[in-house]
Design a protein around this motif. Structure first.
Motif, PDB file in Angstrom:
ATOM      1  N   ASP A  39       0.834  -1.207   0.000  1.00  0.00           N
ATOM      2  CA  ASP A  39       0.000   0.000   0.000  1.00  0.00           C
ATOM      3  C   ASP A  39       0.866   1.254   0.000  1.00  0.00           C
ATOM      4  O   ASP A  39       0.589   2.209  -0.731  1.00  0.00           O
ATOM      5  N   ARG A  40       1.910   1.260   0.814  1.00  0.00           N
ATOM      6  CA  ARG A  40       2.782   2.439   0.883  1.00  0.00           C
ATOM      7  C   ARG A  40       3.514   2.668  -0.430  1.00  0.00           C
ATOM      8  O   ARG A  40       3.679   3.813  -0.875  1.00  0.00           O
ATOM      9  N   LEU A  41       3.939   1.569  -1.068  1.00  0.00           N
ATOM     10  CA  LEU A  41       4.660   1.693  -2.331  1.00  0.00           C
ATOM     11  C   LEU A  41       3.733   2.216  -3.433  1.00  0.00           C
ATOM     12  O   LEU A  41       4.128   3.068  -4.245  1.00  0.00           O
ATOM     13  N   ARG A  42       2.514   1.718  -3.452  1.00  0.00           N
ATOM     14  CA  ARG A  42       1.545   2.215  -4.428  1.00  0.00           C
ATOM     15  C   ARG A  42       1.277   3.709  -4.233  1.00  0.00           C
ATOM     16  O   ARG A  42       1.165   4.472  -5.204  1.00  0.00           O
ATOM     17  N   GLU A  43       1.162   4.119  -2.972  1.00  0.00           N
ATOM     18  CA  GLU A  43       0.910   5.532  -2.679  1.00  0.00           C
ATOM     19  C   GLU A  43       2.067   6.411  -3.145  1.00  0.00           C
ATOM     20  O   GLU A  43       1.854   7.490  -3.706  1.00  0.00           O
ATOM     21  N   ARG A  44       3.295   5.935  -2.942  1.00  0.00           N
ATOM     22  CA  ARG A  44       4.454   6.702  -3.404  1.00  0.00           C
ATOM     23  C   ARG A  44       4.475   6.821  -4.914  1.00  0.00           C
ATOM     24  O   ARG A  44       4.785   7.880  -5.462  1.00  0.00           O
ATOM     25  N   PHE A  45       4.139   5.718  -5.572  1.00  0.00           N
ATOM     26  CA  PHE A  45       4.104   5.756  -7.040  1.00  0.00           C
ATOM     27  C   PHE A  45       3.030   6.722  -7.529  1.00  0.00           C
ATOM     28  O   PHE A  45       3.247   7.500  -8.459  1.00  0.00           O
ATOM     29  N   ALA A  46       1.853   6.670  -6.889  1.00  0.00           N
ATOM     30  CA  ALA A  46       0.740   7.519  -7.312  1.00  0.00           C
ATOM     31  C   ALA A  46       1.034   8.998  -7.073  1.00  0.00           C
ATOM     32  O   ALA A  46       0.659   9.850  -7.882  1.00  0.00           O
ATOM     33  N   SER A  47       1.729   9.294  -5.977  1.00  0.00           N
ATOM     34  CA  SER A  47       1.953  10.699  -5.627  1.00  0.00           C
ATOM     35  C   SER A  47       3.216  11.285  -6.258  1.00  0.00           C
ATOM     36  O   SER A  47       3.243  12.462  -6.619  1.00  0.00           O
ATOM     37  N   ASP A  51       9.761   8.025 -11.292  1.00  0.00           N
ATOM     38  CA  ASP A  51      11.120   8.517 -11.083  1.00  0.00           C
ATOM     39  C   ASP A  51      11.521   8.516  -9.614  1.00  0.00           C
ATOM     40  O   ASP A  51      12.711   8.565  -9.292  1.00  0.00           O
ATOM     41  N   ALA A  52      10.526   8.486  -8.722  1.00  0.00           N
ATOM     42  CA  ALA A  52      10.832   8.500  -7.285  1.00  0.00           C
ATOM     43  C   ALA A  52      11.181   7.113  -6.754  1.00  0.00           C
ATOM     44  O   ALA A  52      11.575   6.980  -5.594  1.00  0.00           O
ATOM     45  N   LEU A  53      11.058   6.094  -7.589  1.00  0.00           N
ATOM     46  CA  LEU A  53      11.300   4.721  -7.145  1.00  0.00           C
ATOM     47  C   LEU A  53      12.550   4.157  -7.805  1.00  0.00           C
ATOM     48  O   LEU A  53      12.730   4.304  -9.012  1.00  0.00           O
ATOM     49  N   PRO A  54      13.411   3.496  -7.039  1.00  0.00           N
ATOM     50  CA  PRO A  54      14.531   2.784  -7.663  1.00  0.00           C
ATOM     51  C   PRO A  54      14.012   1.589  -8.463  1.00  0.00           C
ATOM     52  O   PRO A  54      12.847   1.187  -8.331  1.00  0.00           O
ATOM     53  N   ASP A  55      14.882   0.999  -9.264  1.00  0.00           N
ATOM     54  CA  ASP A  55      14.475  -0.108 -10.125  1.00  0.00           C
ATOM     55  C   ASP A  55      13.821  -1.251  -9.351  1.00  0.00           C
ATOM     56  O   ASP A  55      12.825  -1.820  -9.796  1.00  0.00           O
ATOM     57  N   TYR A  56      14.391  -1.598  -8.188  1.00  0.00           N
ATOM     58  CA  TYR A  56      13.867  -2.775  -7.494  1.00  0.00           C
ATOM     59  C   TYR A  56      12.443  -2.526  -6.988  1.00  0.00           C
ATOM     60  O   TYR A  56      11.619  -3.446  -6.950  1.00  0.00           O
ATOM     61  N   GLU A  57      12.120  -1.279  -6.621  1.00  0.00           N
ATOM     62  CA  GLU A  57      10.765  -0.991  -6.151  1.00  0.00           C
ATOM     63  C   GLU A  57       9.777  -0.951  -7.317  1.00  0.00           C
ATOM     64  O   GLU A  57       8.628  -1.389  -7.174  1.00  0.00           O
ATOM     65  N   LEU A  58      10.217  -0.449  -8.445  1.00  0.00           N
ATOM     66  CA  LEU A  58       9.346  -0.462  -9.618  1.00  0.00           C
ATOM     67  C   LEU A  58       9.074  -1.902 -10.050  1.00  0.00           C
ATOM     68  O   LEU A  58       7.943  -2.264 -10.415  1.00  0.00           O
ATOM     69  N   LEU A  59      10.091  -2.731  -9.974  1.00  0.00           N
ATOM     70  CA  LEU A  59       9.918  -4.148 -10.299  1.00  0.00           C
ATOM     71  C   LEU A  59       9.019  -4.827  -9.271  1.00  0.00           C
ATOM     72  O   LEU A  59       8.199  -5.679  -9.625  1.00  0.00           O
ATOM     73  N   GLU A  60       9.143  -4.447  -8.008  1.00  0.00           N
ATOM     74  CA  GLU A  60       8.237  -4.955  -6.975  1.00  0.00           C
ATOM     75  C   GLU A  60       6.787  -4.652  -7.331  1.00  0.00           C
ATOM     76  O   GLU A  60       5.906  -5.518  -7.224  1.00  0.00           O
ATOM     77  N   LEU A  61       6.523  -3.406  -7.709  1.00  0.00           N
ATOM     78  CA  LEU A  61       5.157  -3.008  -8.068  1.00  0.00           C
ATOM     79  C   LEU A  61       4.607  -3.895  -9.171  1.00  0.00           C
ATOM     80  O   LEU A  61       3.443  -4.297  -9.150  1.00  0.00           O
ATOM     81  N   LEU A  62       5.443  -4.184 -10.141  1.00  0.00           N
ATOM     82  CA  LEU A  62       5.026  -5.053 -11.235  1.00  0.00           C
ATOM     83  C   LEU A  62       4.744  -6.468 -10.732  1.00  0.00           C
ATOM     84  O   LEU A  62       3.739  -7.092 -11.097  1.00  0.00           O
ATOM     85  N   LEU A  63       5.605  -6.967  -9.857  1.00  0.00           N
ATOM     86  CA  LEU A  63       5.447  -8.333  -9.350  1.00  0.00           C
ATOM     87  C   LEU A  63       4.259  -8.474  -8.408  1.00  0.00           C
ATOM     88  O   LEU A  63       3.778  -9.587  -8.185  1.00  0.00           O
TER      89      LEU A  63
END
Length: 253
Positions: A39-47, A51-63
């Motif tokens: 939930d926190r990661l989605r909120e960071r992406f939405a807000s 560009d605010a996420l490193p590669d591993y977090e963007l990949l996490e969102l996808l997974l």
């Protein structure tokens, strides 16, 4: 009186149906910790955006979507540790993706669907447009299409008289370090498509985009064959995992 008293006593001690004890409700299960993280990661992406996420977090969102009931951070980090970058993860073949812990056949295939979607988007950015003025988008498309192929591919971009892309074809696929190219076939296909110019593109699976002597000689042969029939060769781009080389930019053609 005695009899009535006895009856009353029997009634008093008679068996009374016993109601089963109410089952105690189980305590609500505690939510796995990764759900709050999602939930926190989605909120960071939405807000803040990607560009605010490193590669591993963007990949996490996808997974998250591909692995709905598990912590995906270990898998995301393992993929990047194995392949290097997010682009290289999406470019990796299915069999190698499955060698990473937590990545099964379905997830590996889904990652390739994402990669194909990204490639199709990149192609849409250049198709039908004047590619010489959309050079950055053209390079992005070529890189997404070829940079992580395990074998050499020889691709031709066919352009009309306004230098708009009218077709994009892989003419040959070779080995890890060689692709046979026939200048007559290149020019013949350009004539079939009524192209007036072409851009040659091929990849080096080794990762180093430096043109070889054979690359340069083959390009010059295609240029000479095209000149006779009014077909210009604007450039020959070599794609590597870490970059690209333009023969025109290097003054080799």
């Amino acid at each position: 009186m005695g009899k009535a008293s006895d009856d009353d006593e029997r009634s008093f001690f008679a068996e009374v149906p016993v109601r089963p004890a109410a089952k105690a409700r189980p305590a609500p299960a505690e939510k796995p910790g990764y759900l709050g993280h999602r939930d926190r990661l989605r909120e960071r992406f939405a807000s803040a955006g990607a560009d605010a996420l490193p590669d591993y977090e963007l990949l996490e969102l996808l997974l998250f979507r591909l692995i709905p009931r598990a912590d995906t951070k270990p898998a995301a980090k393992a993929l990047l540790a194995r392949f290097g970058t997010l682009a290289e993860v999406l470019g990796a073949p299915v069999n190698l993706l499955q060698e990473v812990k937590g990545i099964g056949p379905a997830v590996a295939l889904d990652l390739k669907v994402v990669a194909a979607t990204a490639q199709r988007m990149a192609h849409g950015e250049v198709h039908g447009r004047e590619v010489l003025s959309s050079w950055t988008q053209l390079l992005a498309y070529c890189r997404s299409a070829m940079a992580f192929e395990a074998r050499e591919q020889f691709r031709i971009l066919f352009l009309d008289k306004k230098n708009a892309l009218i077709a994009d074809e892989v003419q040959q696929t070779g080995t890890v370090d060689h692709t046979p190219v026939y200048p007559r076939e290149v020019v013949k296909r350009a004539l079939e498509l009524s192209a007036t110019a072409i851009i040659l593109v091929h990849n080096h699976p080794s990762g180093d985009p430096t043109p070889s002597r054979a690359d340069i000689e083959m390009t010059k042969e295609i240029i000479e064959a095209g000149k006779r029939l009014g077909i210009a060769v604007h450039d020959h781009i070599i794609i590597g995992r870490k970059g690209y080389a333009s023969m025109k930019g290097l003054l080799l053609i």
